[in-house]
Design an enzyme around this catalytic site. Structure first.
Site, PDB file in Angstrom:
ATOM      1  N   HIS A   8       0.831  -1.206   0.000  1.00  0.00           N
ATOM      2  CA  HIS A   8       0.000   0.000   0.000  1.00  0.00           C
ATOM      3  C   HIS A   8       0.866   1.257   0.000  1.00  0.00           C
ATOM      4  O   HIS A   8       2.012   1.246   0.449  1.00  0.00           O
ATOM      5  CB  HIS A   8      -0.937   0.014   1.214  1.00  0.00           C
ATOM      6  CG  HIS A   8      -0.188   0.051   2.515  1.00  0.00           C
ATOM      7  ND1 HIS A   8       0.338   1.216   3.033  1.00  0.00           N
ATOM      8  CD2 HIS A   8       0.135  -0.927   3.381  1.00  0.00           C
ATOM      9  CE1 HIS A   8       0.951   0.944   4.171  1.00  0.00           C
ATOM     10  NE2 HIS A   8       0.852  -0.355   4.406  1.00  0.00           N
ATOM     11  N   THR A  11       1.466   6.047   4.478  1.00  0.00           N
ATOM     12  CA  THR A  11       0.575   6.704   5.437  1.00  0.00           C
ATOM     13  C   THR A  11       1.426   7.637   6.295  1.00  0.00           C
ATOM     14  O   THR A  11       2.658   7.559   6.291  1.00  0.00           O
ATOM     15  CB  THR A  11      -0.104   5.669   6.364  1.00  0.00           C
ATOM     16  OG1 THR A  11       0.887   5.112   7.239  1.00  0.00           O
ATOM     17  CG2 THR A  11      -0.777   4.550   5.564  1.00  0.00           C
ATOM     18  N   GLU A  89      -2.219  -7.152   7.474  1.00  0.00           N
ATOM     19  CA  GLU A  89      -0.859  -7.004   8.005  1.00  0.00           C
ATOM     20  C   GLU A  89      -0.654  -7.773   9.306  1.00  0.00           C
ATOM     21  O   GLU A  89      -1.608  -8.074  10.040  1.00  0.00           O
ATOM     22  CB  GLU A  89      -0.558  -5.511   8.220  1.00  0.00           C
ATOM     23  CG  GLU A  89       0.817  -5.167   8.786  1.00  0.00           C
ATOM     24  CD  GLU A  89       1.993  -5.607   7.909  1.00  0.00           C
ATOM     25  OE1 GLU A  89       2.160  -6.839   7.710  1.00  0.00           O
ATOM     26  OE2 GLU A  89       2.751  -4.736   7.457  1.00  0.00           O
TER      27      GLU A  89
END
Length: 196
Positions: A8, A11, A89
């Site tokens: 991903h 963040t 995760e």
């Protein structure tokens, strides 16, 4: 069996070095850009065959948003993919939300134990996992893949793939950097191919 594996996008917790684990932290602007760029990269790689691939993501929000941005950049319906809970995760248990330097100040002996045996180390907390435990989930998912696949998941998942498909030692696998702006191409039965 070709699999394209994408971590991903970034963040804010990634940028701060916080252990994210299974906390549902959203992408930041850099992460959104990375996801779109990975979609462009995949579109160039797959060409007309892109629609024939299976698309699967971890159910966490940061992976779903990444997948949707990847698919949009490929000219595919952003929502036409599925999720698989085996791709979530690694759980860092009570350590989620902390940085390693913060943990070092309050429990240096546990942080040192993790550094020595990172693959097998289980952080404190009821739901916490080691990379070894995570690899059981990842191995089951890999065995279930029955067609060429694009997968968006997490750094821990990619490290498990290094161990399972690449045959690396546990400590080497979990110490590897997993970029968020690249795509890992693997042959499930033939090994790691490399980063796009």
């Amino acid at each position: 069996m070709l699999i394209y594996l994408i971590r991903h996008g970034q963040t804010d917790w990634n940028a701060e070095g916080r252990l994210q684990g299974q906390k549902d932290i959203g992408l930041n602007e850099n992460g959104r850009r990375q996801a779109t760029e990975n979609g462009v990269r995949l579109a160039e790689e797959l060409g007309d065959s892109a629609a024939a691939f299976d698309y699967v993501a971890s159910p966490l929000g940061r992976t779903r948003e990444t997948m949707e941005r990847v698919r949009a950049a490929m000219g595919l319906d952003p929502l036409a993919y599925r999720t698989d809970p085996r791709l979530v995760e690694l759980s860092f248990g009570d350590w989620e939300g902390s940085t390693i330097p913060e943990l070092q100040r309050v429990m240096p002996e546990r942080v040192e134990a993790r550094a020595r045996h990172k693959w097998d180390f289980i952080p404190p907390g009821e739901q916490a996992e080691s990379y070894e435990i995570l690899s059981w989930r990842v191995g089951a998912w890999l065995k279930s893949v029955d067609q060429p696949t694009v997968c968006v998941s997490h750094g821990g998942i990619v490290r498990s793939v290094f161990r399972i498909v690449g045959g690396w030692s546990g400590n080497k696998a979990c110490d590897m950097n997993v970029p968020q702006d690249r795509v890992l191409k693997i042959d499930r039965d033939g090994g790691l191919i490399g980063w796009l």
